[in-house]
Design a protein around this motif. Structure first.
Motif, PDB file in Angstrom:
ATOM      1  N   ASP A 164      21.952  17.481 -27.606  1.00  0.00           N
ATOM      2  CA  ASP A 164      21.203  17.537 -26.351  1.00  0.00           C
ATOM      3  C   ASP A 164      21.873  16.688 -25.279  1.00  0.00           C
ATOM      4  N   GLU A 165      21.445  16.924 -24.022  1.00  0.00           N
ATOM      5  CA  GLU A 165      22.009  16.224 -22.868  1.00  0.00           C
ATOM      6  C   GLU A 165      20.905  15.521 -22.079  1.00  0.00           C
ATOM      7  N   PHE A 166      21.307  14.474 -21.374  1.00  0.00           N
ATOM      8  CA  PHE A 166      20.449  13.907 -20.347  1.00  0.00           C
ATOM      9  C   PHE A 166      21.314  13.610 -19.129  1.00  0.00           C
ATOM     10  N   ILE A 167      20.717  13.725 -17.959  1.00  0.00           N
ATOM     11  CA  ILE A 167      21.424  13.480 -16.702  1.00  0.00           C
ATOM     12  C   ILE A 167      21.142  12.055 -16.276  1.00  0.00           C
ATOM     13  N   VAL A 182      21.813  20.376 -14.434  1.00  0.00           N
ATOM     14  CA  VAL A 182      20.808  20.859 -15.392  1.00  0.00           C
ATOM     15  C   VAL A 182      21.355  22.043 -16.197  1.00  0.00           C
ATOM     16  N   THR A 210      19.460  20.155 -21.299  1.00  0.00           N
ATOM     17  CA  THR A 210      18.981  18.959 -20.600  1.00  0.00           C
ATOM     18  C   THR A 210      17.575  18.608 -21.058  1.00  0.00           C
ATOM     19  N   ILE A 235      16.082  13.077 -17.220  1.00  0.00           N
ATOM     20  CA  ILE A 235      16.876  12.534 -16.114  1.00  0.00           C
ATOM     21  C   ILE A 235      16.593  11.038 -16.049  1.00  0.00           C
TER      22      ILE A 235
END
Length: 426
Positions: A103-106, A145, A149, A152
């Motif tokens: 997974d990703e986060f900004i 995004v 995502t 944030i």
């Protein structure tokens, strides 16, 4: 009291605390114990099964820490909070509830150097991927995004330059993406900015800084705004799916608007273990009692020092949102009308060497890696807190080679200015 809501200063002194029921002690006692006696076998089972609230083991919760948690939640306008061992620990525990491997986060590029390092390198081992965005370009958050995502992350007042982040604008991006907005409110404290009022879903702090305020105790805290629906879209299984370790309880369903704080405690703190010492909780609680008084003096002093530096011939530029000429001044007026904080940077005409030289010549300012102390502090970020970054990344984060960071304390402003004047003259 009447039905009126207590003011900020009253909450800073009283929220979460009552006289000790056994001894009558007015100050919150330090419950320096590892564990707590159960009433009987049924009581123990109900505590372990999340069917009742109470104390089990200090790694999971402690009465001294509970007062701190309730007080910070009240000051931030949240539903619940969890205190942990440090600000870094708070970030790990928060993201553990939100992200799965891949997974990703900004994250806003303007962050504390330790957070940049943690996000870029340490989190890779968990399979969590950071995508950087520019807080001065809201569209960069939208472009970042993707379907992976999950959150944030921004700072309300960014370290080291003291720039103000447009929380509401980034909150709009988070809402559209269906992800929570996490705001590190360390440099502002809730006295200056309450991010939940502007759309934040989760607030984190390094309690070590302005909330504790005296440079004597490490701590971190997570505040749940109670505003995010964790069951939507199945993105957050830690909160929405049955938990096998708790007999199939769905945390969102069972705990509602404080489910995230519960998840951080019973899934994060329980298993990762970054517990806050009750003694540190006591010290930080004592510091919070004077938070409104200290923060206003911090801000008033910082503005006076920034104005002095802006007029000094050895100074190339000053980045302080409290100055009318600063690019973030309008945002400061909107989000932090009582003051733009006490941490800011300035650039010296002599570049890197001048910055390193200046910190060695100051006498009243302490040269160390911290902010938010009653004492005034100084550091050269490019050679210390941001030294792991390349030059381009240092400049993007506001820590270029010629930059010096100040954390202005509560001393007499005339003495701080005199110390800077002699060091710059030397």
């Amino acid at each position: 009291m009447s039905d009126r809501l207590p003011g900020f200063s009253t909450l800073a002194v009283h929220a979460g605390a009552q006289p000790d029921p056994t001894t009558g002690a007015r100050a919150t006692p330090i419950y320096q114990t590892t564990s707590f006696v159960f009433n009987d076998a049924d009581h123990a089972a109900s505590l372990f099964g999340l069917q009742a609230f109470g104390n089990i083991y200090t790694r999971i919760g402690n009465p001294t820490n509970a007062v701190l948690e309730e007080r910070v939640a009240a000051l931030e306008g949240g539903t619940a909070a969890l205190a942990v061992a440090s600000g870094h620990a708070a970030q790990v525990v928060v993201l553990q509830q939100l992200l799965q491997p891949g997974d990703e986060f900004i994250a806003a590029r303007k962050l504390y150097g330790g957070s940049i390092n943690q996000f870029t390198h340490a989190f890779k081992s968990f399979g969590w991927n950071v995508v950087w965005a520019d807080p001065d370009d809201i569209a960069s958050f939208e472009r970042a995004v993707t379907p992976r995502t999950k959150a944030i992350f921004i700072e309300s007042i960014a370290n080291p330059a003291g720039s103000i982040t447009d929380i509401e604008a980034i909150s709009t991006v988070a809402r559209k993406a269906g992800v929570p907005l996490i705001v590190d409110n360390t440099l502002a404290s809730p006295y200056l900015i309450r991010p939940i009022d502007h759309g934040a879903d989760i607030v984190v702090h390094s309690l070590t800084k302005f909330l504790g305020g005296h440079g004597n105790s490490l701590g971190g805290i997570i505040v749940d705004a109670g505003t995010f629906d964790w069951s939507t879209g199945g993105k957050y299984p830690m909160l929405s799916e049955p938990r096998p370790e708790y007999h199939g309880i769905r945390l969102q369903e069972t705990f509602g608007n404080f489910a995230f704080a519960i998840a951080c405690r019973v899934l994060g703190l329980r298993d990762l273990g970054p517990a806050l010492s009750p003694f540190n909780a006591f010290m930080i609680l004592t510091g919070i009692e004077t938070l409104p008084l200290r923060m206003q003096k911090h801000c008033d002093n910082a503005k006076a020092v920034a104005e002095f530096l802006a007029g000094h011939p050895a100074v190339a530029s000053v980045s302080y949102a409290g100055l009318a000429s600063d690019k973030y001044n309008q945002l400061a007026r909107k989000y932090a009308p009582k003051g733009a904080g006490a941490v800011f940077t300035f650039s010296l005409k002599g570049g890197y060497d001048a910055g390193v030289s200046l910190v060695s010549k100051l006498q009243l300012f302490s040269h160390l890696a911290n902010v938010g102390d009653t004492r005034s502090l100084v550091i050269h970020p490019a050679s210390t807190t941001h030294s792991q970054l390349d030059d381009a990344a240092k400049i993007k984060s506001g820590a270029g080679p010629d930059v010096v960071r100040l954390s202005i304390g509560i001393e007499d402003k005339e003495d701080l200015i005199a110390d800077l004047e002699q060091a710059l003259g030397a």
